[in-house]
Motif scaffolding. Structure first.
Motif, PDB file in Angstrom:
ATOM      1  N   UNK A 163      16.205  13.537 -34.113  1.00  9.60           N
ATOM      2  CA  UNK A 163      15.142  14.877 -34.840  1.00  9.60           C
ATOM      3  C   UNK A 163      13.843  13.960 -35.055  1.00  9.60           C
ATOM      4  N   UNK A 164      12.529  15.341 -34.233  1.00  8.57           N
ATOM      5  CA  UNK A 164      11.177  15.121 -34.280  1.00  8.57           C
ATOM      6  C   UNK A 164      11.561  15.234 -35.425  1.00  8.57           C
ATOM      7  N   UNK A 165      11.331  16.025 -36.192  1.00  7.99           N
ATOM      8  CA  UNK A 165      11.035  16.705 -37.629  1.00  7.99           C
ATOM      9  C   UNK A 165      11.097  15.441 -38.858  1.00  7.99           C
ATOM     10  N   UNK A 166      11.661  14.210 -38.844  1.00  4.23           N
ATOM     11  CA  UNK A 166      11.941  12.915 -39.721  1.00  4.23           C
ATOM     12  C   UNK A 166      12.235  11.786 -39.277  1.00  4.23           C
ATOM     13  N   UNK A 167      12.921  11.608 -37.541  1.00  3.37           N
ATOM     14  CA  UNK A 167      12.782  10.773 -36.885  1.00  3.37           C
ATOM     15  C   UNK A 167      14.602   9.843 -37.472  1.00  3.37           C
ATOM     16  N   UNK A 168      15.269  11.020 -38.368  1.00  2.74           N
ATOM     17  CA  UNK A 168      16.930  11.206 -38.168  1.00  2.74           C
ATOM     18  C   UNK A 168      17.404  10.897 -36.922  1.00  2.74           C
ATOM     19  N   UNK A 169      18.634  10.291 -37.149  1.00  2.00           N
ATOM     20  CA  UNK A 169      19.185   9.880 -36.102  1.00  2.00           C
ATOM     21  C   UNK A 169      21.212  11.623 -36.246  1.00  2.00           C
ATOM     22  N   UNK A 170      20.899  12.534 -35.288  1.00  2.00           N
ATOM     23  CA  UNK A 170      21.662  13.760 -35.333  1.00  2.00           C
ATOM     24  C   UNK A 170      23.064  13.241 -34.113  1.00  2.00           C
ATOM     25  N   UNK A 171      23.963  14.061 -34.430  1.00  2.00           N
ATOM     26  CA  UNK A 171      24.957  14.037 -33.949  1.00  2.00           C
ATOM     27  C   UNK A 171      25.246  15.191 -33.800  1.00  2.00           C
ATOM     28  N   UNK A 172      25.645  15.778 -31.997  1.00  2.00           N
ATOM     29  CA  UNK A 172      25.967  17.521 -32.033  1.00  2.00           C
ATOM     30  C   UNK A 172      26.748  17.777 -31.027  1.00  2.00           C
ATOM     31  N   UNK A 173      28.018  18.534 -31.814  1.00  2.00           N
ATOM     32  CA  UNK A 173      29.303  18.147 -31.398  1.00  2.00           C
ATOM     33  C   UNK A 173      29.212  19.518 -30.140  1.00  2.00           C
ATOM     34  N   UNK A 174      29.196  20.254 -29.917  1.00  2.00           N
ATOM     35  CA  UNK A 174      29.008  21.782 -29.714  1.00  2.00           C
ATOM     36  C   UNK A 174      27.699  23.054 -29.429  1.00  2.00           C
ATOM     37  N   UNK A 175      26.324  22.220 -29.790  1.00  2.00           N
ATOM     38  CA  UNK A 175      25.662  23.124 -29.643  1.00  2.00           C
ATOM     39  C   UNK A 175      25.050  22.946 -28.368  1.00  2.00           C
ATOM     40  N   UNK A 176      24.185  24.308 -28.637  1.00  2.00           N
ATOM     41  CA  UNK A 176      23.647  25.110 -27.381  1.00  2.00           C
ATOM     42  C   UNK A 176      21.776  24.278 -26.974  1.00  2.00           C
ATOM     43  N   UNK A 177      22.014  23.391 -26.170  1.00  2.00           N
ATOM     44  CA  UNK A 177      20.887  23.000 -25.692  1.00  2.00           C
ATOM     45  C   UNK A 177      19.960  23.883 -24.547  1.00  2.00           C
ATOM     46  N   UNK A 178      18.937  23.151 -25.414  1.00  2.00           N
ATOM     47  CA  UNK A 178      17.677  23.583 -23.920  1.00  2.00           C
ATOM     48  C   UNK A 178      16.503  22.687 -24.022  1.00  2.00           C
ATOM     49  N   UNK A 179      15.646  22.268 -23.109  1.00  2.00           N
ATOM     50  CA  UNK A 179      14.722  21.480 -22.735  1.00  2.00           C
ATOM     51  C   UNK A 179      13.708  22.000 -22.827  1.00  2.00           C
ATOM     52  N   UNK A 180      12.923  20.949 -23.480  1.00  2.00           N
ATOM     53  CA  UNK A 180      11.161  21.350 -23.750  1.00  2.00           C
ATOM     54  C   UNK A 180      10.790  20.465 -23.118  1.00  2.00           C
ATOM     55  N   UNK A 181      10.967  19.513 -22.703  1.00  2.00           N
ATOM     56  CA  UNK A 181      10.395  17.835 -21.777  1.00  2.00           C
ATOM     57  C   UNK A 181      11.560  17.075 -21.421  1.00  2.00           C
ATOM     58  N   UNK A 182      11.667  17.418 -20.540  1.00  2.00           N
ATOM     59  CA  UNK A 182      12.544  16.690 -19.661  1.00  2.00           C
ATOM     60  C   UNK A 182      11.919  14.941 -19.626  1.00  2.00           C
ATOM     61  N   UNK A 183      13.322  13.982 -18.883  1.00  2.00           N
ATOM     62  CA  UNK A 183      12.306  12.768 -19.044  1.00  2.00           C
ATOM     63  C   UNK A 183      12.746  12.551 -17.501  1.00  2.00           C
TER      64      UNK A 183
END
Length: 183
Positions: A163-183
């Motif tokens: 997470x950008x907000x607090x650095x915690x690790x989060x596991x996504x199961x089926x959420x819709x994702x979009x890119x802010x910055x590609x690697x």
């Protein structure tokens, strides 16, 4: 069920690449979209699990949509949509069925972690649209947010982000994702 859309996506990506005479050009946007090398959406996958209450067994239905033909676009269709230009829909259907046997045939039930993690996940990771280090946002699930892609988790296919907000690790199961910055 997170692994199933990834596996169906792999089947579709391999099939389009095969029919176009290419290797590993189609990208998988976790968990269920297909993109070309230029970042345009080629198609998507929807999976639905159905449980049989009386027997305790069940099955999964996968719906696949891949743009095969180049047609004039209505104004409502995104310029970022593309087609597998020149791909015959019937040939693609046959190739998908053949490739599905290759991918799903060796898997003995949903819990066959060795085949998924050792043989299929490395290719899924190499085709991943948002590689580790990319910054993404997500909608759906309990906590919409943004963060850095870390990995697709072994054995489950879950997308792991920091997470950008607090650095915690989060596991996504089926959420819709979009890119802010590609690697």
């Amino acid at each position: 069920m997170t692994r199933i859309p990834l596996l169906v996506g792999l089947v579709c990506a391999r099939s389009v690449d095969h029919l176009n005479g290419r290797k590993a050009t189609i990208r998988l946007k976790w968990p269920n979209d297909l993109y070309d090398q230029k970042g345009a959406k080629l198609g998507g996958i929807l999976c639905e699990g159905v449980a049989q209450a009386t027997s305790g067994s069940g099955f999964i239905v996968a719906g696949i949509g891949i743009n095969c033909l180049t047609l004039p676009r209505p104004e409502t269709v995104s310029d970022r949509m593309v087609s597998a230009t020149g791909t015959d829909p019937e040939a693609l259907r046959e190739q998908i069925l053949q490739e599905a046997q290759t991918v799903f045939g060796p898997i003995n039930g949903y819990e066959d972690d060795d085949i998924f993690s050792a043989q299929l996940l490395p290719e899924i990771r190499s085709r991943q649209y948002y590689q580790p280090g990319a910054v993404v946002t997500w909608q759906g699930g309990a906590h919409p947010g943004s963060g850095e892609v870390l990995e697709i988790e072994d054995h489950t296919g879950i997308l792991v982000v920091r997470l950008q907000s607090n650095g915690e690790v989060h596991r996504l199961m089926s959420e819709e994702i979009s890119g802010l910055r590609e690697c």
